[in-house]
Structures are given as C-alpha cells and as structure tokens.
Design a protein around this motif. Structure first.
Motif, short mmCIF file in Angstrom:
data_model
loop_
_atom_site.label_atom_id
_atom_site.label_comp_id
_atom_site.label_asym_id
_atom_site.label_seq_id
_atom_site.Cartn_x
_atom_site.Cartn_y
_atom_site.Cartn_z
N TRP A 140 0.99 -1.27 0.02
CA TRP A 140 -0.01 -0.05 -0.01
C TRP A 140 0.71 1.13 0.00
CZ3 TRP A 140 -4.52 2.10 -1.02
CH2 TRP A 140 -4.71 3.05 -0.79
N ASN A 141 1.86 1.13 0.98
CA ASN A 141 2.61 2.72 1.13
C ASN A 141 3.61 2.83 -0.18
OD1 ASN A 141 1.48 3.35 3.39
ND2 ASN A 141 2.97 1.90 4.61
N ARG A 142 3.98 1.82 -0.68
CA ARG A 142 5.09 1.60 -1.88
C ARG A 142 4.61 2.12 -3.12
NH1 ARG A 142 7.40 -2.59 -4.13
NH2 ARG A 142 6.33 -3.73 -2.48
N ILE A 143 3.25 1.42 -3.30
CA ILE A 143 2.94 1.57 -4.48
C ILE A 143 1.51 2.30 -4.80
CG2 ILE A 143 1.90 0.23 -6.66
CD1 ILE A 143 3.90 -2.09 -5.81
N ASN A 144 0.43 1.74 -3.98
CA ASN A 144 -0.68 2.16 -4.33
C ASN A 144 -0.92 3.96 -3.66
OD1 ASN A 144 -1.94 -0.08 -5.49
ND2 ASN A 144 -2.10 -1.11 -3.25
N LEU A 145 -0.24 4.03 -2.69
CA LEU A 145 -0.51 5.25 -1.77
C LEU A 145 0.08 6.34 -2.80
CD1 LEU A 145 -1.53 7.16 0.38
CD2 LEU A 145 0.63 6.76 1.56
N LYS A 146 1.26 5.92 -3.16
CA LYS A 146 2.33 6.97 -4.09
C LYS A 146 1.28 7.01 -5.26
CE LYS A 146 6.55 6.91 -6.30
NZ LYS A 146 7.06 8.10 -5.90
N ASN A 147 0.60 6.04 -6.23
CA ASN A 147 -0.13 6.29 -7.06
C ASN A 147 -1.37 7.15 -6.93
OD1 ASN A 147 -0.69 5.95 -9.93
ND2 ASN A 147 -1.50 4.03 -9.64
N LEU A 148 -1.98 6.96 -5.71
CA LEU A 148 -2.99 7.79 -5.27
C LEU A 148 -2.70 9.13 -5.17
CD1 LEU A 148 -5.93 8.30 -4.21
CD2 LEU A 148 -4.83 7.75 -1.94
N GLU A 207 0.13 10.68 -6.54
CA GLU A 207 0.68 11.51 -7.65
C GLU A 207 -0.30 11.39 -8.78
OE1 GLU A 207 4.31 9.24 -8.65
OE2 GLU A 207 5.28 9.90 -6.92
N ASN A 208 -1.03 10.67 -9.02
CA ASN A 208 -1.87 10.24 -10.28
C ASN A 208 -3.29 10.33 -10.28
OD1 ASN A 208 0.60 10.17 -11.98
ND2 ASN A 208 0.91 7.99 -10.89
N ILE A 209 -3.89 9.59 -9.13
CA ILE A 209 -5.30 9.57 -9.02
C ILE A 209 -6.31 10.47 -8.61
CG2 ILE A 209 -7.04 7.92 -8.15
CD1 ILE A 209 -4.83 5.73 -8.17
N ARG A 210 -5.81 10.98 -6.96
CA ARG A 210 -6.44 12.03 -6.44
C ARG A 210 -6.72 13.34 -7.26
NH1 ARG A 210 -4.12 12.78 -1.11
NH2 ARG A 210 -5.20 10.96 -0.32
N THR A 211 -5.59 13.59 -7.86
CA THR A 211 -5.56 14.90 -8.70
C THR A 211 -6.64 15.03 -9.79
OG1 THR A 211 -3.86 14.04 -10.12
CG2 THR A 211 -2.86 15.05 -8.43
N THR A 212 -6.97 13.82 -10.34
CA THR A 212 -8.39 13.93 -11.28
C THR A 212 -9.58 13.86 -10.54
OG1 THR A 212 -8.65 11.55 -11.04
CG2 THR A 212 -6.92 12.10 -12.40
N ARG A 213 -9.83 14.09 -9.16
CA ARG A 213 -11.09 13.97 -8.51
C ARG A 213 -11.78 15.22 -9.04
NH1 ARG A 213 -13.01 16.76 -3.80
NH2 ARG A 213 -14.36 15.37 -2.44
#
Length: 309
Positions: free
Chosen positions: A270-278, A280-286
């Motif tokens: 979670w910390n190394r991959i999913n949180l980083k992706n969230l 950097e890339n996902i939450r900014t599209t909200r």
C-alpha cells in the motif's frame, strides 16, 4: 471561494430518487458486493437509485440529441453508447459501484444493454512490464496501453459493432491472451479504472486525446487515505484465505503467511505502490469528475457532490 459542485448529504440525495422503484433483490445484491464491503439495500436505495435516475435522464437527453443531429444531417447515423467513467483509488469500491449502477440502469426501458469495460484489460502484459522494468509500477499511467484503450473507445463512439477489448485475470494477475470482451453496440458503457480521468502531460505542441474525452458523464469514488489503507489491508487478508489459496494465483506465495506477516506485506504494498499512485496520479483527477461519491469509514457513501451545469 465558490465551488463548482452542488453538495448533498445522503438524506438530501436520497429524496432525489423520486418514485423510482428498487429493481435489485437482496439475493442479487449479495452477488454484486465486493469482497470487503458491507453493502446494504438501504445504501442502494439512498445513493444508487437517485444516481441511476440522474444517469437515465442524461442518457435519454443524449439519445434525443443524437436524433436531433440525424435530423440536421438529413441521414441516420450509427447508434453510439452513452459512456460513463468511474475513477478512484485502489480498494475504494469502484468495481462494486460499477456493478450496482449497471444492474440498476439495465432495468430502465431506454437502455437495457449496459456493459462494463475495466481498464485492467489495458495493462501491458506482465512480460512487457518486466522487460521495461516497471513491474513495480503496475497501475501507474505508464503501465497501461492507453493507445489501445483510446482506439476501443473511438470504435464505440463511431457506432461500430463487435468491438473487442482485452481481458484481465485477477487470479493470474495478467492479461488473458486468448480471451476478449465483445461489445456489440451497447446502450451504455461503464468504463471503470483508477486511471480513467488522468490527463498526461502533452509531449507535443498539439493537444492530446484523453480517455475522458469519450465520457458523457464521470464519477469519482473518494475516501480518506486512512480508510483506504484499512480497506486494502482487510481485503488482502481475506484474499489470503480465499483466492491466494489457489495454486494458479499469482499471489499464492502469500497463502501461508501469518496474520502479522500478511499485514506487514499489505502495508508495504500500500505505502510503496498504491498510496504513491493515489497521491501522484489518481486524487488529482477528482476535480475533473461530474459527480463525487465520498465514503465514510464504514464504506458507505455519506456525501455527494454534483457538478453545476
């Protein structure tokens, strides 16, 4: 600062379903649930029934606009689907939301054919990710064959029949090379994935085409980071006791982990991959979504934001 959204609590939103009847049975709901979600009939009634009514109104308006365009052109053009994009973090419940919306929309008379297209099928095969040295960035923008996804959406919006899309296996954690999904002029297509609202930085002077350019409506499913982490770990633990036990599972190596070991590995992923992706890339599209479903710690939606026209 003025918000571009109209804000609703669940009680206010629930009233907007008007007299729309419940078309999902308790038995059907059990089959629609995700592995780690306490979904209830009340949640479907209060959140998803009003949403299905809104989407039905949008779809009918789009169909009427298509008819108007045909009248203007003086000829009948091909039927094209209404496309809904659903984005959000890993473990937030996008797939469950997609299945519920599909089940409800199929019961409306104007659009009985509703398909779900997941962007997992457009991940590059594991062999390609390994060749490029980005296996540890699976789910990040560069791990998707976006060009292929754009081509599929373009075919759908051109009214083409028998459009094929690749299929992904969560058991083998890879693309199924010998299988395809066939979309035969559906009325509605729900495109679900963490990356569907992302807009990569243009590398050329001319504008790029984005996946979201093909959407008629977009939804972002949101929750606090702490909730997402908890849900991800809980899901990992349940998968350890179920799907990971299958010897064909890519994650079979985790099947015999102790609780402490499983939690530690899930936290690391979670910390190394999913949180980083969230972050950097996902939450900014909200902020690009037409509608935002905000979930509380119990996995239930407690707030809805609808973009102003």
């Amino acid at each position: 600062m003025s918000s571009p959204y109209i804000s609703f609590d669940k009680e206010e939103w629930s009233k907007l379903k008007a007299n729309v009847p419940m078309t999902i049975s308790a038995e059907q709901l059990e089959n629609l649930k995700g592995i780690n979600e306490a979904l209830t009939m009340e949640e479907v009634s209060n959140v998803y029934l009003p949403l299905s009514r809104l989407l039905n109104l949008y779809t009918r308006a789009s169909q009427q606009l298509h008819t108007v365009t045909d009248t203007f052109l003086g000829k009948q053009t091909k039927k094209v689907p209404f496309i809904i994009g659903i984005a959000g973090s890993v473990a937030v419940g996008k797939s469950t939301s997609s299945r519920i919306i599909q089940a409800l929309l199929k019961e409306w008379h104007h659009h009985p054919n509703v398909d779900i297209l997941t962007t997992d099928g457009f991940l590059y095969p594991n062999r390609v990710l390994e060749e490029r040295g980005i296996m540890n960035r699976k789910g990040f923008p560069e791990s998707y064959n976006t060009k292929k996804l754009l081509n599929v959406l373009g075919e759908l919006k051109s009214g083409n029949r028998h459009v094929t899309a690749p299929v992904y296996s969560h058991l083998t954690y890879d693309i199924l090379e010998d299988e395809v999904q066939v979309l035969d002029q559906p009325d509605i297509v729900i495109v679900e994935g963490i990356n569907v609202l992302q807009t990569p930085k243009p590398k050329k002077a001319e504008p790029e085409t984005y996946v979201s350019d093909f959407f008629d409506f977009s939804i972002y499913v949101d929750a606090h980071e702490d909730y997402l982490k908890k849900w991800y770990i809980n899901r990992f633990m349940k998968l350890r006791d179920t799907a990971f036990q299958d010897e064909k599972s890519y994650f079979h190596k985790y099947a015999d982990l102790s609780d402490e070991e499983a939690i530690n590995i899930a936290e690391d992923i979670w910390n190394r991959i999913n949180l980083k992706n969230l972050r950097e890339n996902i939450r900014t599209t909200r902020r690009r979504a037409d509608l935002i479903l905000e979930k509380d710690s119990d996995h239930f939606v407690d707030h809805i934001l609808l973009r102003k026209m």
